[in-house]
Design a protein around this motif. Structure first.
Motif, PDB file in Angstrom:
ATOM      1  N   ALA A 142     -31.225  19.383  60.844  1.00 63.09           N
ATOM      2  CA  ALA A 142     -31.136  20.547  61.732  1.00 63.09           C
ATOM      3  C   ALA A 142     -30.070  21.539  61.301  1.00 63.09           C
ATOM      4  N   GLY A 143     -29.248  21.174  60.313  1.00 63.10           N
ATOM      5  CA  GLY A 143     -28.190  22.084  59.865  1.00 63.10           C
ATOM      6  C   GLY A 143     -27.091  22.259  60.891  1.00 63.10           C
ATOM      7  N   VAL A 144     -26.832  21.196  61.687  1.00 64.63           N
ATOM      8  CA  VAL A 144     -25.822  21.243  62.740  1.00 64.63           C
ATOM      9  C   VAL A 144     -24.809  20.124  62.505  1.00 64.63           C
ATOM     10  N   ALA A 145     -23.529  20.496  62.397  1.00 65.31           N
ATOM     11  CA  ALA A 145     -22.466  19.508  62.217  1.00 65.31           C
ATOM     12  C   ALA A 145     -21.836  19.190  63.564  1.00 65.31           C
ATOM     13  N   VAL A 146     -21.728  17.911  63.885  1.00 65.34           N
ATOM     14  CA  VAL A 146     -21.097  17.449  65.121  1.00 65.34           C
ATOM     15  C   VAL A 146     -20.164  16.289  64.773  1.00 65.34           C
ATOM     16  N   SER A 147     -19.416  15.812  65.767  1.00 69.58           N
ATOM     17  CA  SER A 147     -18.509  14.687  65.542  1.00 69.58           C
ATOM     18  C   SER A 147     -19.098  13.414  66.132  1.00 69.58           C
ATOM     19  N   PRO A 148     -19.239  12.359  65.328  1.00 70.50           N
ATOM     20  CA  PRO A 148     -19.756  11.091  65.867  1.00 70.50           C
ATOM     21  C   PRO A 148     -18.757  10.469  66.831  1.00 70.50           C
ATOM     22  N   GLY A 149     -19.269   9.986  67.957  1.00 70.27           N
ATOM     23  CA  GLY A 149     -18.377   9.423  68.968  1.00 70.27           C
ATOM     24  C   GLY A 149     -17.555   8.262  68.479  1.00 70.27           C
ATOM     25  N   ALA A 150     -18.117   7.452  67.571  1.00 68.93           N
ATOM     26  CA  ALA A 150     -17.388   6.287  67.066  1.00 68.93           C
ATOM     27  C   ALA A 150     -16.147   6.684  66.276  1.00 68.93           C
ATOM     28  N   GLY A 151     -16.088   7.934  65.828  1.00 69.54           N
ATOM     29  CA  GLY A 151     -14.903   8.406  65.120  1.00 69.54           C
ATOM     30  C   GLY A 151     -13.678   8.509  66.009  1.00 69.54           C
TER      31      GLY A 151
END
Length: 395
Positions: free
Chosen positions: A355-364
Motif C-alpha cells: 500500500a506504500g504506507v509506513a506505520v510502526s508495529p505495536g510489538a516495537g
C-alpha cells in the motif's frame, strides 16, 4: 582489526539491548523510496508543520548576536528556567523554583536517558509500562537496571494496575515510569490516576518519572493534567515536558524536567559532565514559544483533531474499526482480524510494500503491543485520504 576486536567494539550494555524493530521498517522504506516509490510515512511522530513564526524570527535575531555563539549553560539559561516555571504555574497551577526544581534538556528523550544514568545502578529495578515509548525502556536497560513490565492492555484500559504484587520480592523497585497522554496507545489519564500514583509511590518509596510530552494535544474538550498537580507529587518525582509537539519544534530539541529538587539535582549534575546546553538562540526562542498566545497551541491541536476525524472515518468506511483518541497525534489501531496471524511487524511490512504506507508495529513498543499498529497523524488531510484508498485495496 581481527574478528575478536570487532566483536568487542560495542560495550556489553549495547550488545545486550533488544533488537530495535523499527530499523527494519525504516530500511525497507528507504529502499522503496530510492526505487522511486511514493511512501506515505505515518511511522514516526514527526510534526510536518513549521514552528511558529515569532519563534523562528527570535532565533534568527539572537543568532546574529556574536555573544550568543559562546558556550551556554548545561542546566539551561536562567531566563528560560524562570519562563518554564511561570508557564507551569499558569497552565497547571504548579509553583516551581527555577533554581532547584527545573532543568532544561536537549529534548525530553535526552533528559530521560540521562536521568536513568544519573539515578539507576546495576541491579536496580524500574517499573515500566508495556507497551511504552522505546526510550523509557532502553534508557533503563542502558543504565544497567532491570525492567519490570507493567502491562497496559485493552483489558485494563491501557492504564497500569498499581498493585502491591509488583513491589513484592527481594528486589524492591526504585522508580516507576508513566506517560499520559500515552505514546503509543493514545490513552489519557484523569487526575485520580495521578493521585493513586503518588500514594503508591509514597507507600513503596518509589521515584516517579512522568513523561508529559503530549499534554497540549487534546481533543473534544479534553485538557491533560500534570502529574505535579497531585497532592504530594513533588515529594515523589518529576515530570518531563517537550516543546516538540506543542509548538512543532521537534528538530529544535527543547525539553525540560521539573519537580522534586533531589531528582532534578541528580540529572543536573550528570548533564554538567555531558553537555554545555543548547545553542543559546534556541533557548531564547524557546522563551518566545512559552510566551505565545494560546491560539498557537489551539491551532496545533485543531490540526490533529481534523486529521483524526478524517482518518478514523475513512478507516471505518473500509471496515477497519479504530477508536478515536482523545489526545496525542497517534492512532493505536488493532490489526484487522484476518491479518492478525501475520503479527504487527509482518503486517507493517505488508502495508509498506503493498500500500506504500509506513506505520510502526505495536510489538516495537513492547510485547504487549503485539496485535496493534501505531499510526501518526503527520500528513495532511489529502494524504490521509490517499492512505485510506491505498489500504482499501488490500483490506
Amino acid at each position: 582489526m581481527n574478528k575478536e576486536t570487532i566483536r568487542k567494539i560495542e560495550s556489553e550494555r549495547i550488545r545486550k539491548l533488544p533488537v530495535y524493530m523499527f530499523q527494519e521498517i525504516n530500511a525497507r522504506k528507504m529502499k522503496l523510496r530510492h526505487e522511486g516509490k511514493d511512501i506515505i510515512d505515518l511511522g514516526m511522530g514527526n510534526p510536518d508543520r513549521p514552528a511558529p513564526g515569532p519563534v523562528v524570527e527570535k532565533l534568527a535575531e539572537v543568532a546574529c548576536d556574536n555573544k550568543a555563539h559562546r558556550y551556554s549553560a548545561s542546566k539551561g539559561i536562567s531566563h528560560l528556567r524562570r519562563e518554564i516555571c511561570m508557564w507551569y504555574e499558569k497552565r497547571f497551577g504548579v509553583v516551581l523554583d527555577p533554581e532547584e526544581e527545573a532543568v532544561v534538556c536537549i529534548g525530553s528523550k535526552e533528559g530521560i536517558s540521562h536521568l536513568s544514568l544519573a539515578i539507576f545502578d546495576k541491579g536496580d529495578t524500574v517499573l515500566v509500562p508495556n507497551p511504552t515509548y522505546p526510550s523509557h525502556l532502553y534508557s533503563v536497560a542502558i543504565a544497567g537496571a532491570r525492567v519490570h513490565d507493567m502491562p497496559i492492555t485493552k483489558e485494563n484500559g491501557f492504564i497500569p494496575e498499581l498493585s502491591q504484587k509488583i513491589c513484592a520480592g527481594p528486589r524492591k523497585p526504585k522508580a516507576i515510569i508513566i506517560s499520559y497522554p500515552n505514546n503509543p496507545t493514545a490513552q489519557v489519564a484523569e487526575m485520580d490516576f495521578f493521585d493513586r500514583v503518588v500514594r503508591f509511590a509514597k507507600k513503596n518509596n518509589l521515584i516517579v518519572i512522568h513523561d508529559n510530552a503530549y499534554a497540549e494535544i487534546g481533543f473534544d474538550g479534553y485538557r491533560a493534567p500534570s502529574f505535579l498537580q497531585a497532592k504530594g507529587a513533588k515529594d515523589t518525582g518529576i515530570e518531563f515536558y517537550s516543546l516538540s509537539k506543542t509548538y512543532n519544534m521537534a528538530g529544535w530539541r527543547v525539553g525540560f524536567a521539573v519537580g522534586n529538587k533531589h531528582v532534578i539535582r541528580a540529572l543536573t549534575k550528570l548533564k554538567s559532565y555531558y553537555d554545555y546546553g543548547m545553542f543559546t538562540p534556541i533557548q531564547v526562542a524557546a522563551i518566545t514559544a512559552l510566551r505565545l498566545d494560546q491560539k498557537y497551541i489551539d491551532e496545533v491541536a485543531a490540526t490533529y483533531c481534523r486529521r483524526r476525524d478524517i482518518f478514523v472515518a475513512g478507516l471505518d468506511r473500509i471496515g477497519w474499526k479504530v477508536e478515536k483518541p482523545r489526545a496525542t497525534m497517534y492512532l493505536w489501531a488493532e490489526i484487522p482480524e484476518k491479518f492478525k496471524k501475520m503479527g504487527s511487524l509482518d503486517f507493517s511490512i505488508h502495508l509498506l510494500e503493498k500500500a506504500g504506507v509506513a506505520v510502526s508495529p505495536g510489538a516495537g513498543f513492547g510485547k504487549y503491543g503485539e496485535g496493534y499498529l501505531r499510526m501518526a497523524l503527520v500528513e495532511n488531510e489529502n494524504r490521509l485520504k490517499q492512505v485510506v484508498n491505498s489500504l482499501k485495496k488490500i483490506l
